[in-house]
Design an enzyme around this catalytic site. Structure first.
Site, mmCIF file in Angstrom:
data_model
loop_
_atom_site.group_PDB
_atom_site.id
_atom_site.type_symbol
_atom_site.label_atom_id
_atom_site.label_comp_id
_atom_site.label_asym_id
_atom_site.label_seq_id
_atom_site.Cartn_x
_atom_site.Cartn_y
_atom_site.Cartn_z
ATOM 1 N N GLU A 179 22.547 63.001 -40.052
ATOM 2 C CA GLU A 179 21.881 63.523 -41.259
ATOM 3 C C GLU A 179 21.586 62.409 -42.261
ATOM 4 O OE1 GLU A 179 24.444 66.769 -42.557
ATOM 5 O OE2 GLU A 179 23.410 68.133 -41.204
ATOM 6 N N GLU A 374 22.672 70.343 -34.140
ATOM 7 C CA GLU A 374 23.570 71.220 -34.911
ATOM 8 C C GLU A 374 22.818 72.484 -35.265
ATOM 9 O OE1 GLU A 374 25.736 69.800 -38.348
ATOM 10 O OE2 GLU A 374 25.912 67.810 -37.436
#
Ligand code: BGP
Length: 478
Positions: A179, A374
């Site tokens: 991320e 994810e």
């Protein structure tokens, strides 16, 4: 190939991160990471402390986490029973270089991951390895000021060189930073940027400087990796913060587009296309953001494009000019509520269709393979008398998202893998809670750190096994 089908070698898996699953925070020569100073007060609220770790006074969820460090064999065996084709793990940087700037790597740490990868190999489970998942060595934060310091690039590259060489025959898929775009929001400062700074100093300028160093580091790592093993596939990873325009007012449309550009696309434009997009330059100018970019950086970034795009996707919200509207948030970002969507207990708005939109949006732009690394539902699971967890809500969440993945594949998207969050229950990032559970396997431990750590297969475990065995054809609940 018929429509709506997953490719034969589709990577069905599950995800995890070292700091949230391993524990053993000071075992086998590991140094503390920035996550190891985050406490969880009794009522479950996360609190950032000073760098001093006081285990007599505070409870630190990452210190034991789910104890994968000691139980990886048992866990991997159980996961193999779910027929996983891949497992996303991260390497704890401070297990390999305890202080980040050490001359030589910590052999015991390297050996631990040798063991993990060998165990995975035993069951034909492909590792997908995140090199830095919110766990830079704490010493780099204290002694160097974290990623705002250019020296971090060299430390990171040395770490990459060490693990690429060591695991070159065991790992094929790598993700440079988890991320990476969360450094654009204040939340990412400590976890992603190793920036031990108070709110006042946590400015966009500081974070963009840190981010720039990570872009350079990522590009250098891609090149280095390809030189060490040309078979390596090295990807970027974006937390897709999808924000729909809150109305059809053109002002809302533009604001939502700018949100998508800055929050989502800026990082991947740099990592996939190899250059800063025009809108970034304007954003820096409009917001008085001055960062130092060395001349050579442009070339480095251009020559270090990633092989695949990966993302986390949990929820969507709305963006609009009327800020007085009801708000909603996930762990990274606050947006406006969407009246068409229901939310999880933690207020994350559930939106399977949004996943199809995101996959199309990304693929139209980059045309490189995509992996969803994810996606999942945080929920309060209850163990029943006959020792299982009836997590139909999780099955429902995942089923609907997989259906939209099929739609996206039918739209022409090259989707190569799916690793839902999370393989087994683990510590939540935003609240340090254990009771915000995501796993297919229950881990007996509560928010205060009490429990036997016993593993229990949930209903979703058996359901997902069927999904994998049928290569995504059988999605019905059991
Ligand atoms: C992502 C992180 C993960 C994970 C997940 C769920 O942003 O990459 O590490 O924790 O979110 O979030 P949370 O644990 O806050 O519910």
């Amino acid at each position: 190939m018929a429509v709506n089908e997953f490719s034969e070698n589709f990577l069905w898996g599950a995800a995890s991160a070292a700091n949230q699953i391993e524990g053993g925070w000071n075992k086998g020569g590991k140094g503390p990471s920035v996550l190891d100073i985050i406490t969880n007060e009794k009522d479950g609220f996360l609190r950032l402390t000073t760098p001093e770790i006081d285990i007599d006074k505070y409870y630190y969820p990452s210190h034991e986490a789910s104890d994968f460090y000691h139980r990886y064999k048992e866990d991997i065996k159980m996961l193999s029973e779910m027929k996983l084709k891949c497992l996303r793990v991260s390497i704890a940087w401070s297990r390999i270089f305890p202080n980040g700037d050490d001359e030589v790597p910590n052999e015991e740490g390297l050996k631990f991951y040798d063991n993990v990868f060998e165990e995975l190999k035993k069951y034909n489970i492909e590792p997908i390895v995140t090199i830095s998942h919110y766990e830079p060595p704490l010493a780099l934060a204290i002694n160097y000021g974290g990623w705002t310091n250019r020296k971090l690039i060299d430390f990171y590259i040395k770490y990459c060189e060490t693990i690429f060489n060591r695991y070159k025959n065991k790992v094929k898929y790598w993700i440079t930073f988890n991320e990476i775009n969360c450094l654009i929001v204040p939340f990412g400062a400590l976890t992603a940027g190793a920036l031990l700074i108070d709110e006042e100093k946590n400015t966009e300028e500081v974070r963009f400087q840190a981010l720039h160093h990570q872009f350079v580091a990522s590009a250098l790592a891609v090149n280095l990796g390809h030189n060490i093993n040309s078979e390596f596939k090295i990807g970027c990873m974006i937390a897709y913060m999808c924000g729909y325009p809150s109305t059809c007012n053109p002002k809302d449309i533009i604001k939502a587009q700018q949100h998508d550009q800055i929050k989502n696309m800026l990082c991947s434009d740099v990592q996939v296309r190899g250059e800063y997009p025009g809108f970034a330059k304007r954003y820096f100018r409009d917001n008085g953001i001055n960062i130092l970019i060395e001349e050579e950086d442009y070339e480095i970034i251009k020559n270090g494009k990633v092989d695949f795009y990966s993302l986390s996707y949990y929820m969507t919200n709305c963006i609009g000019v009327d800020e007085t509207k009801d708000k909603t948030s996930g762990n990274l970002i606050v947006g406006l509520k969407n009246p068409y969507l229901k939310a999880s207990e933690w207020g994350w708005q559930i939106d399977p269709d949004g996943l199809r939109w995101v996959l199309n949006n990304v693929y139209d732009r980059y045309k490189i393979p995509i992996m969803i690394v994810e996606n999942g539902l945080g929920a309060r699971d209850v163990v029943t008398e006959n020792k299982t967890v009836e997590d139909d809500y999780r099955i429902e969440y995942l089923r609907k998202h997989i259906e939209q993945m099929k739609e996206a594949i039918d739209d022409g998207i090259n989707l190569i893998g799916y690793t839902p969050w999370s393989a087994i229950d683990l510590v939540s990032l935003s609240g340090g809670e254990m009771e915000k559970r995501y796993g297919f396997i229950y881990v007996d431990k509560n928010n205060q750190g009490e429990g036997t750590l016993e593993r229990i297969k949930k209903k979703s475990f058996y359901w997902y096994k069927k999904v994998i065995e049928s290569n995504g054809k059988s999605l019905e609940n059991l």
